[in-house]
Write a protein that holds these residues in place. Structure first.
Motif, PDB file in Angstrom:
ATOM      1  N   GLN A  54      53.286  43.512  47.014  1.00  0.00           N
ATOM      2  CA  GLN A  54      52.301  44.181  47.626  1.00  0.00           C
ATOM      3  C   GLN A  54      51.132  44.770  46.813  1.00  0.00           C
ATOM      4  N   VAL A  55      51.606  44.696  45.477  1.00  0.00           N
ATOM      5  CA  VAL A  55      50.542  45.134  44.389  1.00  0.00           C
ATOM      6  C   VAL A  55      49.680  44.127  44.409  1.00  0.00           C
ATOM      7  N   LEU A  56      50.088  42.806  44.176  1.00  0.00           N
ATOM      8  CA  LEU A  56      48.870  41.865  44.429  1.00  0.00           C
ATOM      9  C   LEU A  56      48.083  41.895  45.442  1.00  0.00           C
ATOM     10  N   ARG A  57      48.727  41.958  46.844  1.00  0.00           N
ATOM     11  CA  ARG A  57      47.892  42.026  47.998  1.00  0.00           C
ATOM     12  C   ARG A  57      47.040  43.331  48.025  1.00  0.00           C
ATOM     13  N   ASN A  58      47.331  44.351  47.481  1.00  0.00           N
ATOM     14  CA  ASN A  58      46.503  45.594  47.366  1.00  0.00           C
ATOM     15  C   ASN A  58      45.362  45.242  46.234  1.00  0.00           C
ATOM     16  N   VAL A  59      45.317  44.465  45.313  1.00  0.00           N
ATOM     17  CA  VAL A  59      44.220  44.214  44.372  1.00  0.00           C
ATOM     18  C   VAL A  59      43.568  43.112  45.108  1.00  0.00           C
ATOM     19  N   ALA A  60      43.929  42.237  45.820  1.00  0.00           N
ATOM     20  CA  ALA A  60      43.039  41.131  46.660  1.00  0.00           C
ATOM     21  C   ALA A  60      42.321  41.954  47.635  1.00  0.00           C
ATOM     22  N   GLY A  61      42.681  42.905  48.293  1.00  0.00           N
ATOM     23  CA  GLY A  61      41.977  43.477  49.058  1.00  0.00           C
ATOM     24  C   GLY A  61      40.786  44.301  48.745  1.00  0.00           C
ATOM     25  N   ILE A  62      41.222  44.965  47.550  1.00  0.00           N
ATOM     26  CA  ILE A  62      40.138  45.685  46.805  1.00  0.00           C
ATOM     27  C   ILE A  62      38.942  44.648  46.317  1.00  0.00           C
ATOM     28  N   LEU A  63      39.384  43.488  45.762  1.00  0.00           N
ATOM     29  CA  LEU A  63      38.437  42.489  45.279  1.00  0.00           C
ATOM     30  C   LEU A  63      37.644  42.112  46.675  1.00  0.00           C
ATOM     31  N   GLY A  67      33.380  42.014  47.762  1.00  0.00           N
ATOM     32  CA  GLY A  67      32.852  40.798  47.678  1.00  0.00           C
ATOM     33  C   GLY A  67      33.293  39.713  46.509  1.00  0.00           C
ATOM     34  N   TYR A  68      34.504  39.947  45.863  1.00  0.00           N
ATOM     35  CA  TYR A  68      34.960  39.331  44.849  1.00  0.00           C
ATOM     36  C   TYR A  68      36.369  38.615  45.361  1.00  0.00           C
ATOM     37  N   ALA A  69      36.976  37.477  44.383  1.00  0.00           N
ATOM     38  CA  ALA A  69      37.991  36.870  44.667  1.00  0.00           C
ATOM     39  C   ALA A  69      38.980  37.022  43.534  1.00  0.00           C
ATOM     40  N   MET A  70      40.169  36.506  43.721  1.00  0.00           N
ATOM     41  CA  MET A  70      40.913  36.537  42.492  1.00  0.00           C
ATOM     42  C   MET A  70      40.812  35.621  41.489  1.00  0.00           C
ATOM     43  N   SER A  71      39.660  34.607  41.952  1.00  0.00           N
ATOM     44  CA  SER A  71      39.423  33.686  41.013  1.00  0.00           C
ATOM     45  C   SER A  71      38.082  34.221  40.030  1.00  0.00           C
ATOM     46  N   VAL A  74      38.783  38.377  35.014  1.00  0.00           N
ATOM     47  CA  VAL A  74      38.593  38.102  33.946  1.00  0.00           C
ATOM     48  C   VAL A  74      39.690  38.649  32.994  1.00  0.00           C
ATOM     49  N   ALA A  75      40.375  39.763  33.432  1.00  0.00           N
ATOM     50  CA  ALA A  75      41.386  40.459  32.728  1.00  0.00           C
ATOM     51  C   ALA A  75      42.331  41.288  33.639  1.00  0.00           C
ATOM     52  N   VAL A  76      43.549  41.395  33.284  1.00  0.00           N
ATOM     53  CA  VAL A  76      44.556  41.834  34.017  1.00  0.00           C
ATOM     54  C   VAL A  76      45.528  42.560  33.311  1.00  0.00           C
ATOM     55  N   ASP A  77      45.926  43.863  33.699  1.00  0.00           N
ATOM     56  CA  ASP A  77      46.842  44.638  32.755  1.00  0.00           C
ATOM     57  C   ASP A  77      48.010  44.909  33.887  1.00  0.00           C
ATOM     58  N   VAL A  78      49.167  44.797  33.210  1.00  0.00           N
ATOM     59  CA  VAL A  78      50.385  44.947  34.201  1.00  0.00           C
ATOM     60  C   VAL A  78      51.098  45.724  33.634  1.00  0.00           C
ATOM     61  N   GLY A  99      46.391  29.199  40.107  1.00  0.00           N
ATOM     62  CA  GLY A  99      46.266  28.416  38.968  1.00  0.00           C
ATOM     63  C   GLY A  99      45.078  28.898  38.060  1.00  0.00           C
ATOM     64  N   HIS A 100      44.432  29.790  38.573  1.00  0.00           N
ATOM     65  CA  HIS A 100      43.467  30.927  37.725  1.00  0.00           C
ATOM     66  C   HIS A 100      44.309  31.436  36.724  1.00  0.00           C
ATOM     67  N   LYS A 101      43.836  31.599  35.350  1.00  0.00           N
ATOM     68  CA  LYS A 101      44.609  32.034  34.450  1.00  0.00           C
ATOM     69  C   LYS A 101      43.627  33.313  33.839  1.00  0.00           C
ATOM     70  N   PRO A 102      43.405  34.367  34.199  1.00  0.00           N
ATOM     71  CA  PRO A 102      42.635  35.456  33.405  1.00  0.00           C
ATOM     72  C   PRO A 102      43.532  36.075  32.183  1.00  0.00           C
ATOM     73  N   ALA A 103      42.693  36.555  31.392  1.00  0.00           N
ATOM     74  CA  ALA A 103      43.494  37.012  30.261  1.00  0.00           C
ATOM     75  C   ALA A 103      44.363  38.276  30.868  1.00  0.00           C
TER      76      ALA A 103
END
Length: 127
Positions: A54-63, A67-71, A74-78, A99-103
């Motif tokens: 759900q957290v990942l879906r929420n982030v993807a929805g905001i992106l 007009g942005y995508a998960m790709s 550039v940086a993620v804090d968990v 497969g995308h690997k942000p910092a």
């Protein structure tokens, strides 16, 4: 450079005095997301994996709303309340980022808003 505040119904409304995300030029700063269901504002049921998804879906929805995508991330804090979930989260994270690997940083914290076991925020960049 003017700031653009992002607000979308594809992610939970902010539960405090902040925006879901702020766009500054090509940069998008996504606020911390916990496993709330956008339509109800309630914590998703089903244990840690369902909550992390759900957290990942929420982030993807905001992106997507900005007009942005998960790709573009550039940086993620968990933030996890139990690092015992680290491996499980890694598998879900890898699937979500395809497969995308942000910092990234993952840290254990003693507590999160509304008793959530996970919170995630990120920064994206798009030319």
């Amino acid at each position: 450079m003017p700031l653009h505040l992002v607000e979308t119904k594809t992610a939970p409304a902010a539960i405090g005095p902040y925006s879901q995300a702020v766009q500054a030029g090509p940069w998008l700063f996504v606020s911390g997301q916990i496993p709330l269901v956008p339509e109800t504002g309630q914590m998703v049921e089903g244990g840690f994996d369902a909550q992390a998804r759900q957290v990942l879906r929420n982030v993807a929805g905001i992106l997507a709303a900005a007009g942005y995508a998960m790709s573009d991330v550039v940086a993620v804090d968990v933030f996890l309340t139990d690092l015992g979930h680290f491996q499980s989260f890694n598998a879900l994270y890898e699937e979500a980022f395809e497969g995308h690997k942000p910092a990234r940083a993952v840290v254990q914290v003693s507590a999160l808003p509304r008793g959530a076991p996970i919170e995630m925020k990120c920064v994206a960049f798009k030319n």
